[in-house]
Design an enzyme around this catalytic site. Structure first.
Site, mmCIF file in Angstrom:
data_model
loop_
_atom_site.group_PDB
_atom_site.id
_atom_site.type_symbol
_atom_site.label_atom_id
_atom_site.label_comp_id
_atom_site.label_asym_id
_atom_site.label_seq_id
_atom_site.Cartn_x
_atom_site.Cartn_y
_atom_site.Cartn_z
ATOM 1 N N ARG A 126 -11.480 15.524 8.514
ATOM 2 C CA ARG A 126 -12.828 15.890 6.401
ATOM 3 C C ARG A 126 -14.109 16.315 7.546
ATOM 4 O O ARG A 126 -14.108 15.668 8.764
ATOM 5 C CB ARG A 126 -12.830 14.065 6.197
ATOM 6 C CG ARG A 126 -11.380 14.374 5.239
ATOM 7 C CD ARG A 126 -11.725 13.390 4.597
ATOM 8 N NE ARG A 126 -10.707 12.710 4.203
ATOM 9 C CZ ARG A 126 -10.194 11.730 3.676
ATOM 10 N NH1 ARG A 126 -11.105 10.904 4.175
ATOM 11 N NH2 ARG A 126 -9.377 11.134 3.309
ATOM 12 N N GLU A 149 -7.887 -5.267 5.358
ATOM 13 C CA GLU A 149 -7.871 -5.217 3.460
ATOM 14 C C GLU A 149 -6.856 -6.007 3.327
ATOM 15 O O GLU A 149 -6.421 -6.146 1.841
ATOM 16 C CB GLU A 149 -7.365 -3.960 3.868
ATOM 17 C CG GLU A 149 -8.845 -2.883 3.970
ATOM 18 C CD GLU A 149 -8.972 -1.520 4.225
ATOM 19 O OE1 GLU A 149 -9.329 -1.251 2.855
ATOM 20 O OE2 GLU A 149 -8.342 -1.057 5.745
ATOM 21 N N HIS A 177 -12.683 2.949 0.493
ATOM 22 C CA HIS A 177 -12.602 1.996 1.511
ATOM 23 C C HIS A 177 -13.449 0.383 0.966
ATOM 24 O O HIS A 177 -13.339 0.123 1.911
ATOM 25 C CB HIS A 177 -13.547 2.158 2.351
ATOM 26 C CG HIS A 177 -13.161 3.529 3.842
ATOM 27 N ND1 HIS A 177 -13.869 4.378 4.143
ATOM 28 C CD2 HIS A 177 -11.877 3.697 3.577
ATOM 29 C CE1 HIS A 177 -12.837 4.840 4.867
ATOM 30 N NE2 HIS A 177 -11.555 4.678 4.651
ATOM 31 N N ARG A 189 -2.462 -2.677 -3.281
ATOM 32 C CA ARG A 189 -3.989 -1.428 -2.905
ATOM 33 C C ARG A 189 -3.601 0.080 -4.119
ATOM 34 O O ARG A 189 -3.036 1.022 -3.572
ATOM 35 C CB ARG A 189 -3.811 -0.874 -1.833
ATOM 36 C CG ARG A 189 -4.768 0.195 -1.611
ATOM 37 C CD ARG A 189 -4.619 0.977 -0.171
ATOM 38 N NE ARG A 189 -5.836 2.001 0.311
ATOM 39 C CZ ARG A 189 -5.530 2.874 0.526
ATOM 40 N NH1 ARG A 189 -4.949 2.957 0.785
ATOM 41 N NH2 ARG A 189 -6.963 3.435 0.382
ATOM 42 N N ASN A 196 1.396 -1.346 -0.129
ATOM 43 C CA ASN A 196 -0.505 0.068 -0.232
ATOM 44 C C ASN A 196 1.235 0.982 0.050
ATOM 45 O O ASN A 196 1.505 1.675 1.281
ATOM 46 C CB ASN A 196 -0.828 -0.315 1.509
ATOM 47 C CG ASN A 196 -1.774 1.326 1.191
ATOM 48 O OD1 ASN A 196 -2.005 2.441 0.334
ATOM 49 N ND2 ASN A 196 -2.182 0.900 2.356
#
Ligand code: ADP
Length: 404
Positions: A240, A384, A179, A90, A7
């Site tokens: 965020r 993941e 996601h 990823r 990743n």
């Protein structure tokens, strides 16, 4: 089969080496501060941590050091790099081109690079990781697993914004969602735990961490999700803002004499929990202070959970029902209070009943609703990396079969 999962971020590479014959993690770690002073690798084997500090100017050097570590005599787990059969990457944005994971060839790599127009902060970093990996492991298959692909099953009703259609036609402005690998893993695992087929279930997956999103998964397919064209939409997150009236952007730009770009930076990096509390973006700090009675932290905690509850309500409506609501990621897995308050304050009308005693744990897979709850409430720790490694294995094996 051994699969290396990568990743790659703008200044970091997270990695995990898995033996896919038994899905065991052989080694994992993080290359940090690539191209910045103080770069280092934190490498873990069997829980033992090794820190290697060195100058790491770019991704290729970082990955080379990781590969050297994997075969080194003291921290290594491999005899030779030839043992790595495949690398699973990823990739943040697959646009409308990638509705599933793919083997990376030159054409795929070019397309991922093209998708940088949709994810200028993320895809270029993913591409750097892929190129370094192709260079350093030329005999391993390379596979791309996209954050957006699980949500490519969304119908137009969910993915189109109610703005002039030409912006979709010209610029592909639409909801993509992110996601996806996590929502897919968690929804699949939920069906397994419940002993049901994914096709027979309506599941709401809440991936709530620093970044956070909710997805509606009907019959095994994502039909809506709270993140949108970018990861900024939806829930209130660590830094965020999530949803807001778009007119606020122009209003604040004018009042504060800042550009839309500066405003977007504020909405991404200085809003959410950090914006509301003025000091904390980490939910642990907010939770601790809320429990001690600090008003601003209590308010931020309330906003975070209220937004999640609103999306759960919306997605129960979107699917015309819900069989299971599942919490995952940093906060979802580790905050019993958050789970309890969401259930008790907002989900009673759905027939959700939480078992408070059973819910009192961190980081495990468990059903946390009572036996007579109409909707199952669950915690499923996300993974993941494992999902990426499984996709990689499947694609490589299928390809090998084709060659036979
Ligand atoms: P990301 O991948 O988006 O960085 P994570 O899924 O790793 O996020 O989640 C990080 C968040 O989880 C942080 O806000 C962290 O404080 C929160 N978290 C971790 N443990 C706990 C806990 N025990 N209680 C509340 N929040 C927690």
């Amino acid at each position: 089969m051994k699969v290396l999962v990568i990743n790659s971020g703008s200044s970091s590479i997270k990695y995990q080496l898995l033996n896919m014959d038994n899905e065991n993690v052989l080694a994992k770690g993080l290359v940090e501060r690539i191209g910045i002073d103080g770069s280092r690798i934190v490498h873990k084997v069997n829980g033992e941590k090794n820190i290697i500090e060195d100058n790491i100017p770019d991704h290729e050097k970082g990955l080379k050091m990781v590969l050297d570590l994997l075969v080194s005599s003291d921290h290594g787990v491999l005899e030779s790099l030839e043992e790595i059969d495949a690398v699973g990457h990823r990739v943040v944005h697959g646009g409308e081109r990638f509705a599933s994971s793919v083997r990376i060839n030159k054409e795929v790599l070019d397309t991922i690079e093209l998708m940088s127009f949709l994810a200028p902060l993320h895809n270029p970093a993913n591409v750097m990781g892929i190129k370094a990996s192709m260079e350093l492991l030329p005999n391993a298959e390379q596979v791309g697993v996209f954050d957006t692909s699980f949500h490519q099953t969304m119908p137009q009703t969910s993915y189109l914004y109610a703005i002039p259609y030409e912006y979709y036609e010209k610029y592909k402005v639409r909801r993509y969602g992110f996601h996806g690998t996590s929502h897919r893993y968690v929804a699949k695992r939920t069906a397994e735990v419940l002993g049901k087929k994914p096709e027979d279930l309506k599941i709401i997956t809440c991936h709530i961490g620093n970044g956070a999103s909710v997805a509606a998964v009907k019959n095994g397919k994502s039909i809506d999700t709270s993140m949108g064209f970018t990861p900024l939409e939806g829930l209130a997150m660590g830094t965020r803002s999530g949803d807001l009236d778009p007119a606020i952007i122009e209003f604040i730009c004018k009042e504060e004499n800042i550009t839309p770009k500066e405003m977007l930076n504020i909405l991404n990096k200085k809003s959410g929990m950090l914006g509301v509390t003025k000091k904390y973006s980490d939910m642990r700090d907010i939770e601790d202070n809320a429990i001690e009675g600090e008003k601003v932290s209590r308010m931020a905690f309330d906003i975070y959970e209220y937004r999640i509850a609103k999306y759960i309500g919306a997605y129960a409506a979107a699917m015309n029902g819900v069989d299971a609501i599942v919490f995952t990621a940093g906060v979802g897995e580790n905050s019993p209070i958050m789970r309890e308050e969401i259930a008790e304050r907002y989900l009673g009308y759905l027939g959700v009943k939480i078992d408070k005693e059973v819910n009192d744990f961190k980081g495990k897979e468990k059903i946390i609703s009572t036996d007579d709850s109409k909707v199952k409430l669950m915690v499923v720790p996300t993974n993941e990396e494992l999902m990426i490694a499984r996709d990689t294995k499947e694609i490589v094996e299928n390809n090998l079969n084709e060659l036979k």
